[in-house]
Design a protein around this motif. Structure first.
Motif, PDB file in Angstrom:
ATOM      1  N   ASP A 370      32.403 -23.133 -23.792  1.00 40.06           N
ATOM      2  CA  ASP A 370      31.078 -22.575 -24.078  1.00 40.06           C
ATOM      3  C   ASP A 370      30.368 -22.058 -22.833  1.00 40.06           C
ATOM      4  OD1 ASP A 370      31.366 -23.262 -26.793  1.00 40.06           O
ATOM      5  OD2 ASP A 370      30.654 -25.299 -26.374  1.00 40.06           O
ATOM      6  N   TYR A 371      31.126 -21.756 -21.782  1.00 42.69           N
ATOM      7  CA  TYR A 371      30.533 -21.106 -20.612  1.00 42.69           C
ATOM      8  C   TYR A 371      31.252 -19.780 -20.389  1.00 42.69           C
ATOM      9  CZ  TYR A 371      28.520 -20.185 -16.079  1.00 42.69           C
ATOM     10  OH  TYR A 371      27.835 -19.598 -15.051  1.00 42.69           O
ATOM     11  N   ARG A 372      30.488 -18.730 -20.149  1.00 42.89           N
ATOM     12  CA  ARG A 372      31.070 -17.393 -19.993  1.00 42.89           C
ATOM     13  C   ARG A 372      31.407 -17.148 -18.521  1.00 42.89           C
ATOM     14  NH1 ARG A 372      31.156 -12.690 -23.028  1.00 42.89           N
ATOM     15  NH2 ARG A 372      29.833 -13.638 -24.611  1.00 42.89           N
ATOM     16  N   TYR A 373      32.696 -17.088 -18.224  1.00 44.20           N
ATOM     17  CA  TYR A 373      33.175 -16.838 -16.872  1.00 44.20           C
ATOM     18  C   TYR A 373      33.529 -15.362 -16.698  1.00 44.20           C
ATOM     19  CZ  TYR A 373      33.812 -21.921 -16.402  1.00 44.20           C
ATOM     20  OH  TYR A 373      33.617 -23.275 -16.342  1.00 44.20           O
ATOM     21  N   SER A 374      33.549 -14.928 -15.458  1.00 47.71           N
ATOM     22  CA  SER A 374      34.026 -13.575 -15.177  1.00 47.71           C
ATOM     23  C   SER A 374      35.542 -13.522 -15.397  1.00 47.71           C
ATOM     24  CB  SER A 374      33.698 -13.178 -13.736  1.00 47.71           C
ATOM     25  OG  SER A 374      34.470 -13.932 -12.817  1.00 47.71           O
ATOM     26  N   ASP A 375      36.047 -12.341 -15.702  1.00 41.28           N
ATOM     27  CA  ASP A 375      37.488 -12.182 -15.899  1.00 41.28           C
ATOM     28  C   ASP A 375      38.260 -12.517 -14.633  1.00 41.28           C
ATOM     29  OD1 ASP A 375      37.121 -11.417 -18.521  1.00 41.28           O
ATOM     30  OD2 ASP A 375      37.106  -9.274 -18.071  1.00 41.28           O
ATOM     31  N   ALA A 376      37.653 -12.230 -13.475  1.00 41.66           N
ATOM     32  CA  ALA A 376      38.337 -12.510 -12.204  1.00 41.66           C
ATOM     33  C   ALA A 376      38.600 -14.005 -12.051  1.00 41.66           C
ATOM     34  CB  ALA A 376      37.492 -11.997 -11.034  1.00 41.66           C
ATOM     35  N   LEU A 377      37.621 -14.850 -12.419  1.00 43.84           N
ATOM     36  CA  LEU A 377      37.820 -16.291 -12.311  1.00 43.84           C
ATOM     37  C   LEU A 377      38.844 -16.791 -13.323  1.00 43.84           C
ATOM     38  CD1 LEU A 377      35.427 -16.248 -10.357  1.00 43.84           C
ATOM     39  CD2 LEU A 377      34.580 -18.315 -11.452  1.00 43.84           C
ATOM     40  N   LYS A 378      38.861 -16.211 -14.502  1.00 43.50           N
ATOM     41  CA  LYS A 378      39.813 -16.650 -15.527  1.00 43.50           C
ATOM     42  C   LYS A 378      41.255 -16.415 -15.095  1.00 43.50           C
ATOM     43  CE  LYS A 378      36.690 -15.703 -19.400  1.00 43.50           C
ATOM     44  NZ  LYS A 378      36.460 -14.825 -20.573  1.00 43.50           N
TER      45      LYS A 378
END
Length: 431
Positions: A370-378
């Motif tokens: 339920d936390y929106r991360y940047s694609d780079a971190l994913k």
């Protein structure tokens, strides 16, 4: 500009909400932006926690919490036909319809954080101001945006004159009045950076910023007068619908209500002392303006009597328990004090501006639900250990986790990094 916004099925939600609350808590960080619908039933807020919240003001209820942006939500605006806009540090503008969980449309074009939004008087266009040094005029029916270039540095605010001409202001200490078409702006230079704009219905422009002075300009750019409010920079301005008053919110935690004709301060709203990031006027069902709504550094949306400046309800809410009280004297807890505004330690508190740190060690990066991360971190292959956390603060988030939205910071002393890691091992452990 305040545009009537249909309730689109939210009447039932308003009726079933909890008892009215004059102080609304829901954001996990400072409330950076506010807009109120013409009928006064709803408010839209944007926060440092990357969320936009739709509030029922009659009940003090958060009707929906919307997470789309990958950065602080710096600006919101009410649009025609049951829509609203949110703009973010991520450079994007999202157009929402009430009741929708995802944006109806996303406006991409800015290469820096978007700091301000304004709706054209006829409701056909949206203006955006951004830290890429530009402003843009977006047709709400679709099509290419008009680029307004000329500022030297961050553009902090945008507005429209009643005749549809855009107005912008920025860190280069200028207010620029643009023609409806073309690039030849009238440029007015003031003594310091401008952070906020408001335009009255007769076309006068209020501009304020770093020098804590509100200046009043004609639609042609002539300065009619100025009013100094103290020493704290002015962060936000809002014009009352009748144009007679201006509300000026400051980094010092106050809001001055200004009689525009004089100009003079009628009274001052005094809160807990934290910055007031946003302010809006609220009308009742008859169209009479009777309240001010503010968003502050204390994460609260507050309501005030617009005639007297008195707070509606108790001024302060009980503060949450001090998460670090049990670690008094612990050097690691002292170091973590700079992080507590953005990260909780307990799983029951959930995310703030950043994800919760509960259960940190042994967890892969960018995996808190339920936390929106940047694609780079994913895409990164990092597991949080004492060694990786220490390295993060040794070299800084921008180098160790490129693409992060975490503010850049380093801990130079190895002893302090070690103390922080020892503290986190204790404080983030979960049963």
């Amino acid at each position: 500009m305040r545009i009537r916004l249909p309730l689109v099925g939210l009447i039932a939600a308003l009726a079933l909400g909890s008892p009215a609350s004059a102080q609304m808590r829901g954001h996990g960080g400072p409330v950076r932006a506010l807009a109120v619908t013409q009928d006064g039933r709803l408010a839209i807020s944007g926060g440092f926690d990357q969320a936009a919240i739709v509030w029922g003001l009659d009940t003090g209820t958060a009707l929906s919490v919307l997470r789309f942006h990958e950065g602080a939500v710096n600006a919101v605006a009410v649009l025609p036909d049951g829509r609203f806009a949110s703009a973010s540090e991520d450079g994007r503008i999202a157009l929402w319809r009430l009741g929708g969980a995802e944006p109806e449309r996303v406006l991409d074009g800015h290469s820096g954080p978007v700091a301000g939004l304004a709706v054209a008087p006829d409701g056909t266009a949206l203006a955006s101001a951004a830290w890429d040094g530009t402003a843009r005029i977006w047709p709400l029916t679709g099509g290419a945006a008009r680029l307004l270039a000329g500022h030297k540095g961050n553009v902090n605010a945008a507005a429209f004159l009643p005749d549809g001409r855009p107005v912008t202001a920025g860190a280069d200490a200028t207010v620029r009045i643009w023609p409806r078409d073309g690039d030849a702006a009238v440029t007015v230079t003031v003594p310091s950076a401008v952070s906020a704009l408001a335009v009255t219905r007769d076309g006068e422009i209020a501009a304020a910023g770093a020098d804590a002075t509100v200046r009043f300009l004609s639609p042609e750019g002539a300065i009619r007068g100025a009013l100094e409010l103290g020493s704290a920079p002015v962060i936000a301005l809002a014009a009352a619908p009748d144009g007679a008053r201006i509300a000026a919110a400051t980094a010092g935690g106050t809001v001055a209500v200004i009689e525009r004709a004089a100009p003079r301060v009628l009274f001052t709203l005094v809160g807990p002392g934290l910055p007031v990031w946003s302010v809006a006027w609220r009308a009742d069902a008859r169209g009479e303006v009777n309240e001010l709504v503010t968003g502050g550094g204390d994460r609260l949306v507050r309501r005030w009597n617009a005639a007297t400046g008195a707070p509606i309800g108790p001024l302060a809410m009980p503060r949450p328990a001090d998460a670090l009280a049990a670690f008094a004297g612990d050097r690691g807890a002292e170091v973590f004090g700079a992080c507590v505004a953005c990260h909780s330690l307990s799983p029951s508190e959930g995310p703030r501006a950043g994800p919760t740190l509960a259960g940190l060690f042994g967890r892969r990066i960018a995996t808190v639900p339920d936390y929106r991360y940047s694609d780079a971190l994913k895409r990164m292959d990092i597991v949080w250990t004492p060694e990786t956390v220490a390295r993060l603060f040794e070299v800084g988030p921008a180098r160790y986790t490129p693409g992060t939205r975490m503010p850049e910071q380093t801990i130079n002393r190895a002893e302090d990094r070690e103390a922080l890691v020892r503290f986190l091992e204790k404080a983030t452990a979960t049963p």
